[in-house]
Design an enzyme around this catalytic site. Structure first.
Site, PDB file in Angstrom:
ATOM      1  N   ASP A 120      38.035  92.196  58.429  1.00  0.00           N
ATOM      2  CA  ASP A 120      38.259  90.984  57.636  1.00  0.00           C
ATOM      3  C   ASP A 120      39.734  90.929  57.235  1.00  0.00           C
ATOM      4  OD1 ASP A 120      36.157  89.108  55.632  1.00  0.00           O
ATOM      5  OD2 ASP A 120      38.296  89.147  55.222  1.00  0.00           O
ATOM      6  N   ILE A 121      40.329  89.749  57.383  1.00  0.00           N
ATOM      7  CA  ILE A 121      41.780  89.606  57.153  1.00  0.00           C
ATOM      8  C   ILE A 121      42.138  89.712  55.654  1.00  0.00           C
ATOM      9  CG2 ILE A 121      41.946  87.080  56.916  1.00  0.00           C
ATOM     10  CD1 ILE A 121      44.255  87.237  59.021  1.00  0.00           C
TER      11      ILE A 121
ATOM     12  N   ASN B   2      26.240  85.715  54.134  1.00  0.00           N
ATOM     13  CA  ASN B   2      26.179  84.477  53.358  1.00  0.00           C
ATOM     14  C   ASN B   2      25.752  83.309  54.246  1.00  0.00           C
ATOM     15  OD1 ASN B   2      27.330  85.963  51.199  1.00  0.00           O
ATOM     16  ND2 ASN B   2      29.387  85.541  51.942  1.00  0.00           N
TER      17      ASN B   2
ATOM     18  N   HIS C 149      27.993  85.569  60.370  1.00  0.00           N
ATOM     19  CA  HIS C 149      28.636  86.883  60.420  1.00  0.00           C
ATOM     20  C   HIS C 149      28.049  87.781  59.343  1.00  0.00           C
ATOM     21  CE1 HIS C 149      30.879  84.128  57.836  1.00  0.00           C
ATOM     22  NE2 HIS C 149      31.107  85.166  57.046  1.00  0.00           N
TER      23      HIS C 149
HETATM   24  P1  AMP Z   1      32.118  84.031  54.325  1.00  0.00           P
HETATM   25  O1  AMP Z   1      32.520  83.649  52.932  1.00  0.00           O
HETATM   26  O2  AMP Z   1      30.873  84.863  54.369  1.00  0.00           O
HETATM   27  O3  AMP Z   1      32.055  82.825  55.260  1.00  0.00           O
HETATM   28  O4  AMP Z   1      33.256  84.996  54.842  1.00  0.00           O
HETATM   29  C1  AMP Z   1      34.297  84.607  55.683  1.00  0.00           C
HETATM   30  C2  AMP Z   1      35.238  85.782  55.787  1.00  0.00           C
HETATM   31  O5  AMP Z   1      36.074  85.587  56.927  1.00  0.00           O
HETATM   32  C3  AMP Z   1      36.175  85.960  54.582  1.00  0.00           C
HETATM   33  O6  AMP Z   1      35.953  87.242  53.995  1.00  0.00           O
HETATM   34  C4  AMP Z   1      37.575  85.831  55.187  1.00  0.00           C
HETATM   35  O7  AMP Z   1      38.508  86.718  54.593  1.00  0.00           O
HETATM   36  C5  AMP Z   1      37.330  86.163  56.651  1.00  0.00           C
HETATM   37  N1  AMP Z   1      38.302  85.572  57.576  1.00  0.00           N
HETATM   38  C6  AMP Z   1      38.739  84.301  57.602  1.00  0.00           C
HETATM   39  N2  AMP Z   1      39.612  84.126  58.605  1.00  0.00           N
HETATM   40  C7  AMP Z   1      39.728  85.324  59.234  1.00  0.00           C
HETATM   41  C8  AMP Z   1      40.489  85.799  60.356  1.00  0.00           C
HETATM   42  N3  AMP Z   1      41.318  84.985  61.031  1.00  0.00           N
HETATM   43  N4  AMP Z   1      40.348  87.090  60.714  1.00  0.00           N
HETATM   44  C9  AMP Z   1      39.516  87.916  60.027  1.00  0.00           C
HETATM   45  N5  AMP Z   1      38.776  87.525  58.978  1.00  0.00           N
HETATM   46  C10 AMP Z   1      38.882  86.247  58.586  1.00  0.00           C
END
Ligand code: AMP
Ligand code: ZN
Length: 136
Positions: A30-31, A86, A99
């Site tokens: 996760d970024i 989520n 995810h």
């Molecule tokens: P959710 O709130 O369950 O939809 O989580 C989405 C997650 O994706 C968040 O924790 C973000 O930090 C992560 N995220 C968004 N863009 C990226 C990316 N380009 N690479 C890795 N993680 C990401």
């Protein structure tokens, strides 16, 4: 789907810190991690909800999540971890490509899920149990 960030990562169009990949699933860091090592496990097929996943995708997703969780916990020397998933905005879903989060946890990491615990009122629990059971 065309603008989906995770589809772009899967297609190699934008970079990600990849951990493991199979024909059905990819995992990357996760970024913006809750803790360092926070990982995501993502099916390659673009679907929004956990409910959209096929049985074989579910199987691989959870199997890889288990492997990633063990590796992340060991690599970050974390004694604990959360697996979170989520579905929908009200549940905190921001990326509309299903995810699983693997979040390594330490006793003093300063993160809390803010879990609350309500109680059922008189006569509330049994009708709800029946309504759910009728749909299974
Ligand atoms: P959710 O709130 O369950 O939809 O989580 C989405 C997650 O994706 C968040 O924790 C973000 O930090 C992560 N995220 C968004 N863009 C990226 C990316 N380009 N690479 C890795 N993680 C990401
Ligand atoms: Zn997607």
């Amino acid at each position: 789907m065309g603008e989906c960030i995770f589809c772009k990562i899967i297609a190699g169009e934008i970079p990600a810190a990849r951990l493991i990949e199979t024909d059905k699933v990819v995992s990357f860091l996760d970024i913006n991690p809750v803790n360092p090592g926070h990982a995501l496990i993502v099916p390659k097929r673009h679907v929004t909800s956990f409910l959209d996943l096929h049985q074989n995708e579910l199987h691989v997703l959870m199997f890889i999540a288990r492997r990633v969780a063990a590796a992340v916990a060991e690599a970050t020397e974390s004694p604990a971890f959360n697996i979170l998933q989520n579905n929908g905005r009200a549940a905190g879903q921001i990326i509309d490509h299903v995810h699983i989060h693997v979040i390594p946890r330490r006793p003093d990491d300063g993160f809390s899920l803010g879990w609350r615990q309500l109680s059922y009122g008189e006569g509330e629990l049994e009708p709800l149990r029946k309504a759910i059971t009728a749909r299974l």
